[in-house]
Design a protein around this motif. Structure first.
Motif, PDB file in Angstrom:
ATOM      1  N   PHE B  11       0.834  -1.188   0.000  1.00  0.00           N
ATOM      2  CA  PHE B  11       0.000   0.000   0.000  1.00  0.00           C
ATOM      3  C   PHE B  11       0.880   1.253   0.000  1.00  0.00           C
ATOM      4  O   PHE B  11       0.745   2.124  -0.845  1.00  0.00           O
ATOM      5  N   THR B  12       1.833   1.282   0.932  1.00  0.00           N
ATOM      6  CA  THR B  12       2.661   2.478   1.027  1.00  0.00           C
ATOM      7  C   THR B  12       3.562   2.623  -0.201  1.00  0.00           C
ATOM      8  O   THR B  12       3.782   3.718  -0.671  1.00  0.00           O
ATOM      9  N   SER B  13       4.006   1.486  -0.723  1.00  0.00           N
ATOM     10  CA  SER B  13       4.943   1.601  -1.837  1.00  0.00           C
ATOM     11  C   SER B  13       4.265   2.160  -3.090  1.00  0.00           C
ATOM     12  O   SER B  13       4.896   2.754  -3.936  1.00  0.00           O
ATOM     13  N   ASN B  14       2.953   1.973  -3.177  1.00  0.00           N
ATOM     14  CA  ASN B  14       2.255   2.564  -4.307  1.00  0.00           C
ATOM     15  C   ASN B  14       2.191   4.082  -4.179  1.00  0.00           C
ATOM     16  O   ASN B  14       2.058   4.795  -5.154  1.00  0.00           O
ATOM     17  N   HIS B  15       2.230   4.551  -2.964  1.00  0.00           N
ATOM     18  CA  HIS B  15       2.057   5.986  -2.760  1.00  0.00           C
ATOM     19  C   HIS B  15       3.365   6.744  -2.694  1.00  0.00           C
ATOM     20  O   HIS B  15       3.421   7.910  -3.020  1.00  0.00           O
ATOM     21  N   TYR B  16       4.405   6.101  -2.231  1.00  0.00           N
ATOM     22  CA  TYR B  16       5.694   6.785  -2.163  1.00  0.00           C
ATOM     23  C   TYR B  16       6.727   5.958  -2.916  1.00  0.00           C
ATOM     24  O   TYR B  16       6.995   4.824  -2.566  1.00  0.00           O
ATOM     25  N   ASN B  17       7.273   6.537  -3.934  1.00  0.00           N
ATOM     26  CA  ASN B  17       8.247   5.775  -4.689  1.00  0.00           C
ATOM     27  C   ASN B  17       9.548   5.552  -3.925  1.00  0.00           C
ATOM     28  O   ASN B  17      10.176   4.533  -4.040  1.00  0.00           O
ATOM     29  N   LEU B  18       9.937   6.569  -3.162  1.00  0.00           N
ATOM     30  CA  LEU B  18      11.185   6.437  -2.431  1.00  0.00           C
ATOM     31  C   LEU B  18      10.911   5.835  -1.067  1.00  0.00           C
ATOM     32  O   LEU B  18      10.537   6.519  -0.134  1.00  0.00           O
ATOM     33  N   GLU B  19      11.091   4.542  -1.006  1.00  0.00           N
ATOM     34  CA  GLU B  19      10.885   3.901   0.280  1.00  0.00           C
ATOM     35  C   GLU B  19      12.186   3.219   0.653  1.00  0.00           C
ATOM     36  O   GLU B  19      12.787   2.532  -0.164  1.00  0.00           O
ATOM     37  N   THR B  20      12.621   3.420   1.871  1.00  0.00           N
ATOM     38  CA  THR B  20      13.895   2.838   2.267  1.00  0.00           C
ATOM     39  C   THR B  20      13.715   1.369   2.584  1.00  0.00           C
ATOM     40  O   THR B  20      12.899   1.006   3.425  1.00  0.00           O
ATOM     41  N   VAL B  21      14.462   0.534   1.898  1.00  0.00           N
ATOM     42  CA  VAL B  21      14.425  -0.900   2.154  1.00  0.00           C
ATOM     43  C   VAL B  21      15.431  -1.248   3.238  1.00  0.00           C
ATOM     44  O   VAL B  21      15.178  -2.066   4.110  1.00  0.00           O
ATOM     45  N   LEU B  22      16.574  -0.581   3.167  1.00  0.00           N
ATOM     46  CA  LEU B  22      17.634  -0.877   4.124  1.00  0.00           C
ATOM     47  C   LEU B  22      18.378   0.396   4.466  1.00  0.00           C
ATOM     48  O   LEU B  22      18.683   1.205   3.584  1.00  0.00           O
ATOM     49  N   SER B  23      18.649   0.580   5.738  1.00  0.00           N
ATOM     50  CA  SER B  23      19.557   1.659   6.109  1.00  0.00           C
ATOM     51  C   SER B  23      20.482   1.168   7.219  1.00  0.00           C
ATOM     52  O   SER B  23      20.078   0.368   8.055  1.00  0.00           O
ATOM     53  N   THR B  24      21.725   1.609   7.168  1.00  0.00           N
ATOM     54  CA  THR B  24      22.657   1.265   8.239  1.00  0.00           C
ATOM     55  C   THR B  24      23.222   2.564   8.803  1.00  0.00           C
ATOM     56  O   THR B  24      23.376   3.546   8.093  1.00  0.00           O
ATOM     57  N   THR B  25      23.492   2.539  10.095  1.00  0.00           N
ATOM     58  CA  THR B  25      24.051   3.719  10.754  1.00  0.00           C
ATOM     59  C   THR B  25      25.318   3.320  11.490  1.00  0.00           C
ATOM     60  O   THR B  25      25.259   2.510  12.413  1.00  0.00           O
ATOM     61  N   ALA B  26      26.423   3.867  11.044  1.00  0.00           N
ATOM     62  CA  ALA B  26      27.719   3.662  11.710  1.00  0.00           C
ATOM     63  C   ALA B  26      27.965   2.199  12.050  1.00  0.00           C
ATOM     64  O   ALA B  26      28.449   1.860  13.125  1.00  0.00           O
ATOM     65  N   LEU B  27      27.623   1.323  11.121  1.00  0.00           N
ATOM     66  CA  LEU B  27      27.761  -0.106  11.352  1.00  0.00           C
ATOM     67  C   LEU B  27      29.238  -0.492  11.422  1.00  0.00           C
ATOM     68  O   LEU B  27      30.035  -0.110  10.566  1.00  0.00           O
ATOM     69  N   LYS B  28      29.583  -1.243  12.452  1.00  0.00           N
ATOM     70  CA  LYS B  28      31.002  -1.514  12.698  1.00  0.00           C
ATOM     71  C   LYS B  28      31.200  -2.947  13.173  1.00  0.00           C
ATOM     72  O   LYS B  28      30.403  -3.449  13.964  1.00  0.00           O
ATOM     73  N   LYS B  29      32.251  -3.583  12.662  1.00  0.00           N
ATOM     74  CA  LYS B  29      32.618  -4.904  13.177  1.00  0.00           C
ATOM     75  C   LYS B  29      34.116  -4.966  13.338  1.00  0.00           C
ATOM     76  O   LYS B  29      34.878  -4.728  12.398  1.00  0.00           O
ATOM     77  N   GLN B  30      34.533  -5.264  14.530  1.00  0.00           N
ATOM     78  CA  GLN B  30      35.952  -5.303  14.836  1.00  0.00           C
ATOM     79  C   GLN B  30      36.340  -6.709  15.285  1.00  0.00           C
ATOM     80  O   GLN B  30      35.674  -7.308  16.122  1.00  0.00           O
ATOM     81  N   TYR B  31      37.389  -7.253  14.656  1.00  0.00           N
ATOM     82  CA  TYR B  31      37.948  -8.529  15.119  1.00  0.00           C
ATOM     83  C   TYR B  31      39.293  -8.208  15.751  1.00  0.00           C
ATOM     84  O   TYR B  31      40.268  -7.986  15.038  1.00  0.00           O
ATOM     85  N   GLY B  32      39.339  -8.134  17.066  1.00  0.00           N
ATOM     86  CA  GLY B  32      40.578  -7.722  17.721  1.00  0.00           C
ATOM     87  C   GLY B  32      40.961  -6.345  17.223  1.00  0.00           C
ATOM     88  O   GLY B  32      40.148  -5.423  17.248  1.00  0.00           O
ATOM     89  N   PRO B  33      42.198  -6.196  16.733  1.00  0.00           N
ATOM     90  CA  PRO B  33      42.602  -4.856  16.280  1.00  0.00           C
ATOM     91  C   PRO B  33      42.107  -4.543  14.864  1.00  0.00           C
ATOM     92  O   PRO B  33      42.228  -3.412  14.401  1.00  0.00           O
ATOM     93  N   ILE B  34      41.565  -5.545  14.186  1.00  0.00           N
ATOM     94  CA  ILE B  34      41.210  -5.331  12.780  1.00  0.00           C
ATOM     95  C   ILE B  34      39.783  -4.830  12.642  1.00  0.00           C
ATOM     96  O   ILE B  34      38.836  -5.459  13.134  1.00  0.00           O
ATOM     97  N   LYS B  35      39.658  -3.696  11.968  1.00  0.00           N
ATOM     98  CA  LYS B  35      38.322  -3.157  11.750  1.00  0.00           C
ATOM     99  C   LYS B  35      37.821  -3.668  10.400  1.00  0.00           C
ATOM    100  O   LYS B  35      38.147  -3.109   9.358  1.00  0.00           O
TER     101      LYS B  35
END
Lengths: 261, 313
Positions: B11-35
């Motif tokens: 329903f919403t997608s018919n009304h707004y073409n720009l719909e966010t499917v995915l967003s990430t914010t400052a996503l981070k993964k650190q393995y020990g010292p390795i970013k």
């Protein structure tokens, strides 16, 4: 929960190793009852077939041996658990939409189902053998000592939970099986005899499952029937045995929750 | 419940073409010292074919792993369908992460039954998805007997189960022969035409350029650039020139049309130009001022070179 169990069965039933190991288990469960044939004698004293495999002592003896066959099922659970890591399907299942928790619950429901099945097998074959070997006057004690059937159920749950835990912890089948076997024999004995010799060591997982819940009844029988075989497992051993099953599954859950897959 | 939310979505997608499917914010993964992933901010709109471009080891798969719930982020957040990181979101995503993962002893069909049960999809749809990747005749064979290309197709069939809103594909053409590669690209184009949002991680610029509408470039877990493929890849043209005295050249070209920015790099002047720029005109213009170039080179896609440098590793 039923849905999770169905998913597990879709994976398990066509798995050839499962069929082979389960067939071996069934074979051992029935063949072990044949030992009674050669015990001979129909007297009411000592190691006679009626004394060992007649009602109600059959539940003491049968569970005593059947317990060891649960090692096969525990190894089966290790295979099934490690497969999910080897084939990277645990990861895939989660990607496809299971939660980590659901993957654990799926395995636990499978363990519960297998334990119910093995217990039913124990009851049916025990009843058949008991009817064959019992002296006529003992037939009415068919469900005497049946507390051991419950002990066997707990032991099945516990052994397979242990397998699940080792499989989850070590991820690789060979490694998990070897460490499981080492834990089963030397480690537990060392802990029991060497490190916690007084009392506490008797309630290490393996000792609880193999010594406390289903105590060896031979002394009682050898004494010529002067001492009766124990009529039921102790409540403490059942509680401790069940607690270990919960702990092993809980640890498996905790590892699965924490780990990157 | 689920049916309701799906309805709401369309329903919403018919009304707004720009719909966010995915967003990430400052996503981070650190393995020990390795970013592995270092503060990624991504945004994927509905209907996009979104490429994540970066060399091997740049953090693409780690990023996708976090988005699919199999890797725990060190910090930061992501949200699917503006619905946070709930497990239920994944039932609307069809994914192929690295190599296809199946129970080798189960047949293709049995494997898809497991997936259908997990996604809560009717088993009756299995034949249709198998047919769409040309695997219907082999559905009874164990997955271990499949060739790599067939396994890849089975994985795509599996991703299609449940009619997902989003397809998330990680290096889907890896290890395939040219025909397999063409099939997968054709598949992506088809699926996109059917309105699915597609997120494609790849280290191959050509692939991204051919199939994607949007792209983000990452290296060592950091976002280098993000935008539409048209803007980023077909964007800027650069001209390199050099003469005996570059100082004079720099002064002379200041009034020439089409030059956005000029700067000296070593012994060469690098000029960023727009579409009004004409190299022949520049040459003529300078020679009229008695400046003769020793070097004139029009570099078409500066970003493409940057991509190639990235992906060359």
């Amino acid at each position: 929960m039923i849905r999770l169990l169905k998913i597990e069965l879709l994976k398990l039933v066509p798995y050839r190793t499962f069929k082979i190991l389960f067939a071996i288990y069934l074979l051992l469960m029935t063949l072990v009852l044949l030992v009674g044939k050669n015990l001979g004698g129909s007297g009411d004293e000592g190691l006679t077939s009626a004394n060992v495999l007649g009602f109600p002592n059959i539940w003491n003896y049968y569970t005593l041996y059947a317990c060891y066959f649960n090692i096969i099922l525990a190894i089966l659970v290790i295979f099934v658990t490690c497969n999910e890591f080897t084939y990277r399907t645990l990861r895939q299942n989660i990607i496809d939409g299971l939660t980590r928790q659901e993957t654990v619950i799926g395995k636990i429901t499978l363990i519960v189902l297998l334990s119910i099945i093995t217990t039913v097998i124990l009851i049916i074959s025990g009843l058949v053998a008991g009817n064959i070997y019992s002296l006529p006057e003992d037939r009415d004690q068919m469900f005497g000592h049946s507390g051991f059937i419950f002990a066997y159920f707990i032991q099945s749950l516990g052994m397979m939970s242990m397998g699940y835990f080792f499989g989850t912890l070590f991820k690789r089948t060979g490694l998990a099986v070897i460490i499981f076997l080492i834990f089963l024999f030397p480690i537990d004995v060392i802990l029991r005899e060497g490190i916690f010799p007084d009392g506490f060591g008797d309630y290490m997982p393996v000792a609880t499952y193999f010594l406390k819940m289903v105590p060896f009844p031979l002394d009682h029988t050898m004494s010529g029937g002067l001492e009766p075989t124990p009529a039921a497992p102790t409540a403490l051993s059942l509680v401790v045995g069940a607690a270990y099953a919960v702990i092993f599954c809980g640890l498996g859950w905790w590892i699965t929750k924490k780990r990157d897959l | 419940m689920i049916a309701d939310s799906v309805e709401l979505f369309t329903f919403t997608s018919n009304h707004y073409n720009l719909e966010t499917v995915l967003s990430t914010t400052a996503l981070k993964k650190q393995y020990g010292p390795i970013k592995a992933v270092n503060g990624l901010d991504l945004r994927v709109e509905k209907g996009a074919v979104y490429g994540i471009l970066g060399p091997n080891g740049s953090g693409k798969t780690t990023t996708l792993g976090m988005l699919l719930g199999i890797i725990q982020p060190t910090s930061g957040a992501y949200s699917w369908f503006n619905n946070g990181s709930l497990d239920i979101n994944r039932k609307r995503i069809g994914s192929l992460l690295e190599q296809p993962n199946f129970y080798p002893y189960l047949s293709g069909e049995q494997n898809l039954k497991v997936v259908a049960k997990i996604k809560g999809v009717d088993e009756g749809t299995i034949d249709a998805v198998l047919a769409s990747v040309n695997l219907l005749e082999r559905k009874k064979s164990p997955a271990r007997t499949y060739s790599l290309g067939m396994r890849q197709r089975l994985a795509l069939a599996s991703a299609l189960l449940g009619n997902p809103d989003v397809l998330l594909l990680d290096e889907p053409t890896n290890g395939l022969d040219p025909q397999g590669i063409a099939e997968v690209r054709e598949f992506i184009t088809q699926q996109s035409a059917q309105g699915r949002t597609i997120i494609l991680a790849s280290h191959i610029l050509d692939e991204v350029e051919k199939v994607c509408t949007h792209v983000s470039v990452i290296k060592k877990g950091t976002l280098l650039a993000e935008g539409s493929v048209a803007d980023l890849i077909k964007g800027e043209t650069q001209v390199e020139i050099a003469a005996d005295n570059n100082e004079i050249v720099l002064q002379a070209i200041q009034s020439f049309t089409g030059i956005k920015k000029a700067a000296q790099e070593n012994s060469i002047i690098v000029i960023n130009v727009d579409e009004k720029f004409n190299a022949a005109q520049l040459n003529k213009y300078l020679s009229e001022k008695n400046i003769y170039l020793q070097h004139l080179n029009v570099r078409k896609k500066r970003l493409e070179e940057q991509f190639l440098e990235l992906t060359a590793e």
